[in-house]
Design a protein around this motif. Sequence first.
Motif, PDB file in Angstrom:
ATOM      1  N   CYS A 269       0.793  -1.238   0.000  1.00  0.00           N
ATOM      2  CA  CYS A 269       0.000   0.000   0.000  1.00  0.00           C
ATOM      3  C   CYS A 269       0.824   1.286   0.000  1.00  0.00           C
ATOM      4  N   GLY A 270       2.020   1.265   0.573  1.00  0.00           N
ATOM      5  CA  GLY A 270       2.788   2.495   0.716  1.00  0.00           C
ATOM      6  C   GLY A 270       3.359   2.973  -0.613  1.00  0.00           C
ATOM      7  N   ILE A 271       3.553   4.286  -0.720  1.00  0.00           N
ATOM      8  CA  ILE A 271       4.288   4.817  -1.869  1.00  0.00           C
ATOM      9  C   ILE A 271       5.317   5.835  -1.365  1.00  0.00           C
ATOM     10  N   VAL A 272       6.313   6.053  -2.172  1.00  0.00           N
ATOM     11  CA  VAL A 272       7.305   7.090  -1.860  1.00  0.00           C
ATOM     12  C   VAL A 272       7.240   8.126  -2.954  1.00  0.00           C
ATOM     13  N   LYS A 273       7.249   9.395  -2.558  1.00  0.00           N
ATOM     14  CA  LYS A 273       7.355  10.491  -3.530  1.00  0.00           C
ATOM     15  C   LYS A 273       8.471  11.428  -3.072  1.00  0.00           C
ATOM     16  N   LEU A 274       8.804  12.350  -3.940  1.00  0.00           N
ATOM     17  CA  LEU A 274       9.830  13.326  -3.578  1.00  0.00           C
ATOM     18  C   LEU A 274       9.216  14.486  -2.819  1.00  0.00           C
ATOM     19  N   GLU A 275       9.965  15.029  -1.876  1.00  0.00           N
ATOM     20  CA  GLU A 275       9.557  16.296  -1.271  1.00  0.00           C
ATOM     21  C   GLU A 275       9.523  17.327  -2.399  1.00  0.00           C
ATOM     22  N   GLY A 276       8.381  17.983  -2.565  1.00  0.00           N
ATOM     23  CA  GLY A 276       8.259  19.002  -3.610  1.00  0.00           C
ATOM     24  C   GLY A 276       7.857  18.450  -4.961  1.00  0.00           C
ATOM     25  N   GLY A 277       7.709  17.131  -5.053  1.00  0.00           N
ATOM     26  CA  GLY A 277       7.228  16.567  -6.319  1.00  0.00           C
ATOM     27  C   GLY A 277       5.753  16.865  -6.492  1.00  0.00           C
ATOM     28  N   PHE A 278       5.342  17.101  -7.724  1.00  0.00           N
ATOM     29  CA  PHE A 278       3.917  17.343  -7.983  1.00  0.00           C
ATOM     30  C   PHE A 278       3.456  16.371  -9.057  1.00  0.00           C
TER      31      PHE A 278
ATOM     32  N   HIS B 195      -4.338  14.932  -6.454  1.00  0.00           N
ATOM     33  CA  HIS B 195      -5.107  13.834  -5.858  1.00  0.00           C
ATOM     34  C   HIS B 195      -4.484  13.400  -4.540  1.00  0.00           C
ATOM     35  N   ASP B 196      -5.308  12.700  -3.751  1.00  0.00           N
ATOM     36  CA  ASP B 196      -4.986  12.486  -2.337  1.00  0.00           C
ATOM     37  C   ASP B 196      -3.609  11.886  -2.065  1.00  0.00           C
ATOM     38  N   ALA B 197      -3.225  10.884  -2.847  1.00  0.00           N
ATOM     39  CA  ALA B 197      -1.984  10.163  -2.524  1.00  0.00           C
ATOM     40  C   ALA B 197      -0.748  11.046  -2.641  1.00  0.00           C
ATOM     41  N   VAL B 198      -0.846  12.112  -3.417  1.00  0.00           N
ATOM     42  CA  VAL B 198       0.372  12.888  -3.707  1.00  0.00           C
ATOM     43  C   VAL B 198       0.297  14.358  -3.274  1.00  0.00           C
ATOM     44  N   LEU B 199      -0.794  14.750  -2.627  1.00  0.00           N
ATOM     45  CA  LEU B 199      -0.868  16.142  -2.137  1.00  0.00           C
ATOM     46  C   LEU B 199      -0.232  16.243  -0.755  1.00  0.00           C
ATOM     47  N   ILE B 200       0.965  15.740  -0.692  1.00  0.00           N
ATOM     48  CA  ILE B 200       1.751  15.711   0.537  1.00  0.00           C
ATOM     49  C   ILE B 200       3.140  16.215   0.158  1.00  0.00           C
ATOM     50  N   ALA B 201       3.564  17.294   0.813  1.00  0.00           N
ATOM     51  CA  ALA B 201       4.802  17.982   0.402  1.00  0.00           C
ATOM     52  C   ALA B 201       4.805  18.205  -1.101  1.00  0.00           C
TER      53      ALA B 201
ATOM     54  N   SER C 127      -5.166   8.776   7.346  1.00  0.00           N
ATOM     55  CA  SER C 127      -4.792   7.381   7.087  1.00  0.00           C
ATOM     56  C   SER C 127      -4.245   7.233   5.663  1.00  0.00           C
ATOM     57  N   PHE C 128      -4.747   8.063   4.770  1.00  0.00           N
ATOM     58  CA  PHE C 128      -4.261   8.093   3.385  1.00  0.00           C
ATOM     59  C   PHE C 128      -2.855   8.681   3.330  1.00  0.00           C
ATOM     60  N   ALA C 129      -2.741   9.857   3.989  1.00  0.00           N
ATOM     61  CA  ALA C 129      -1.448  10.562   3.968  1.00  0.00           C
ATOM     62  C   ALA C 129      -0.350   9.675   4.546  1.00  0.00           C
ATOM     63  N   ALA C 130      -0.730   8.864   5.528  1.00  0.00           N
ATOM     64  CA  ALA C 130       0.271   8.004   6.182  1.00  0.00           C
ATOM     65  C   ALA C 130       0.847   6.965   5.225  1.00  0.00           C
ATOM     66  N   GLN C 131       0.156   6.722   4.140  1.00  0.00           N
ATOM     67  CA  GLN C 131       0.661   5.742   3.154  1.00  0.00           C
ATOM     68  C   GLN C 131       1.722   6.350   2.237  1.00  0.00           C
ATOM     69  N   THR C 132       1.879   7.666   2.307  1.00  0.00           N
ATOM     70  CA  THR C 132       2.824   8.351   1.400  1.00  0.00           C
ATOM     71  C   THR C 132       4.059   8.801   2.164  1.00  0.00           C
ATOM     72  N   ARG C 133       5.197   8.228   1.807  1.00  0.00           N
ATOM     73  CA  ARG C 133       6.464   8.654   2.425  1.00  0.00           C
ATOM     74  C   ARG C 133       7.165   9.598   1.455  1.00  0.00           C
ATOM     75  N   GLN C 134       8.084  10.387   1.990  1.00  0.00           N
ATOM     76  CA  GLN C 134       8.801  11.325   1.115  1.00  0.00           C
ATOM     77  C   GLN C 134      10.302  11.236   1.327  1.00  0.00           C
ATOM     78  N   VAL C 135      11.001  11.481   0.256  1.00  0.00           N
ATOM     79  CA  VAL C 135      12.470  11.587   0.356  1.00  0.00           C
ATOM     80  C   VAL C 135      12.899  12.828  -0.425  1.00  0.00           C
ATOM     81  N   PRO C 136      14.050  13.390  -0.078  1.00  0.00           N
ATOM     82  CA  PRO C 136      14.545  14.521  -0.861  1.00  0.00           C
ATOM     83  C   PRO C 136      15.097  14.040  -2.207  1.00  0.00           C
ATOM     84  N   TYR C 137      15.003  14.907  -3.195  1.00  0.00           N
ATOM     85  CA  TYR C 137      15.589  14.635  -4.522  1.00  0.00           C
ATOM     86  C   TYR C 137      17.103  14.569  -4.382  1.00  0.00           C
TER      87      TYR C 137
END
Length: 412
Positions: A129-138, A142-148, A167-177
């Motif tokens: 269920c988890g995903i990783v996105k970049l801090e500042g990535g757009f 939509h819900d999964a990616v409107l975090i940082a 609970s949704f936001a908790a599934q999205t982790r972030q890392v720096p580019y």
Amino acid sequence: MKSEELFTTAKTCLPGGVSSPVRAIKPYPFYVKSASGAVLKTEDGASLIDCCMGYGPLLLGHANPVIQKAIEAQLDDGWLYGTPTKLEIDLAQRIIRDHDSIEMLRCVSTGLEATLAAIRLARGFTGKCGIVKLEGGFHGAHDAVLIAAGSGATTHGTPDSLGVPPSFAAQTRQVPYNDTEALEELLSKDKEIAAFILEPVMGNIGPILPDDGYLAAVREITAAHDVLLIFDEVITGYRLGIGGAQKKYGIKPDLTTLGKITGGGLPIGVFGGRRDIMELISPSGGVYNAGTFNGNPLSMAAGIATNAYLHENESLYGKLDEKTRAIEESLPANASGSFVRLGSLFKYFFRSTAPQNYLEAKQSDTAAFRVFFEKALKSGVFIPPSQFETNFLSTAHDASSMEKIISVYQHV
Ligand SMILES: Cc1ncc(COP(=O)(O)O)c(C=O)c1O
Ligand SMILES: N[C@H](C=O)CCC(=O)O
């Protein structure tokens, strides 16, 4: 009615007076009446050289006659059938030919839908269920990616949107580019990650370029941890060249999302990739995706015409690169900021060195950017109204429009 008055009326019926937050220029946005080539004509009678180009889709300029002809020809045959068409096969085959990593794809209507579907697909495929996105990535709103999130979400101080269930936001982790250690550490600890989604060249906090070897390391790390790699090439696709960032940097992601240029300036999103993953999409598999406007004939026709034009005129990419180089070379010797460019993408950051990640981009002097933006606009050049948006050039930026842009950057 002039822009100021139009905005007053707009605020009575549109939240914030606009249809997308990035358009909310202070004290009021200019309203566009028509556009052609590289020029916007406003309701106030001004002509502006456009360095925003619809936030990227208009690589071939406004109202490009080749694309216009293709759209008009399709209009004669109708613009929505709710059935399959030859057009969607044609565009799909072209995109597949252009991307080694894409074996199958589906066309949706926006980049948002493409990334949403790609993330759902990654979850369905991996059972995680988890995903990783970049801090500042757009990746769209939509819900999964409107975090940082970058873009207007950062400009307007809402990188973490209200309304996204915790609970949704908790599934999205972030890392720096540009930080492979952070990615390695996260994936070593967290075994519930389905995918890492990133813009291979960050485009929604201004362009930020990958360090040498960064994308290759990302590919290696994600593969080692059984995490799918999703390249969001909504901006970079067909912008950095045919084949996008993945071709330029020689990386094969598992899934790719496209949009913008792919539809020739008409609404489009595309997600595609490995056949074994894509076959999980309904009706061949159990991951649902659907849309009234999926693969709509007008966007397909504009996309096909654009694709054909790019293949016939591939040298245009080199010429666009020369144009942003000319802007860079025009900067005054005492310029205190940093200029970042890649092909037809460029940005002047009001920060002494080019940012490597979101945190550094946010250290830019946004007040100084604002002054520059207003000065440029007064001189007849429209750049996207935020330090955190990329500037785009097109093939329609001719010598005289380049002269005007250069004269603005000479006085940055
Ligand atoms: C990298 C990226 N991904 C996804 C999106 C979403 O695309 P759209 O605006 O078509 O929904 C955008 C732009 O908004 C984008 O820049
Ligand atoms: N930066 C965004 C897309 O790339 C700008 C488009 C929008 O939010 O309206």
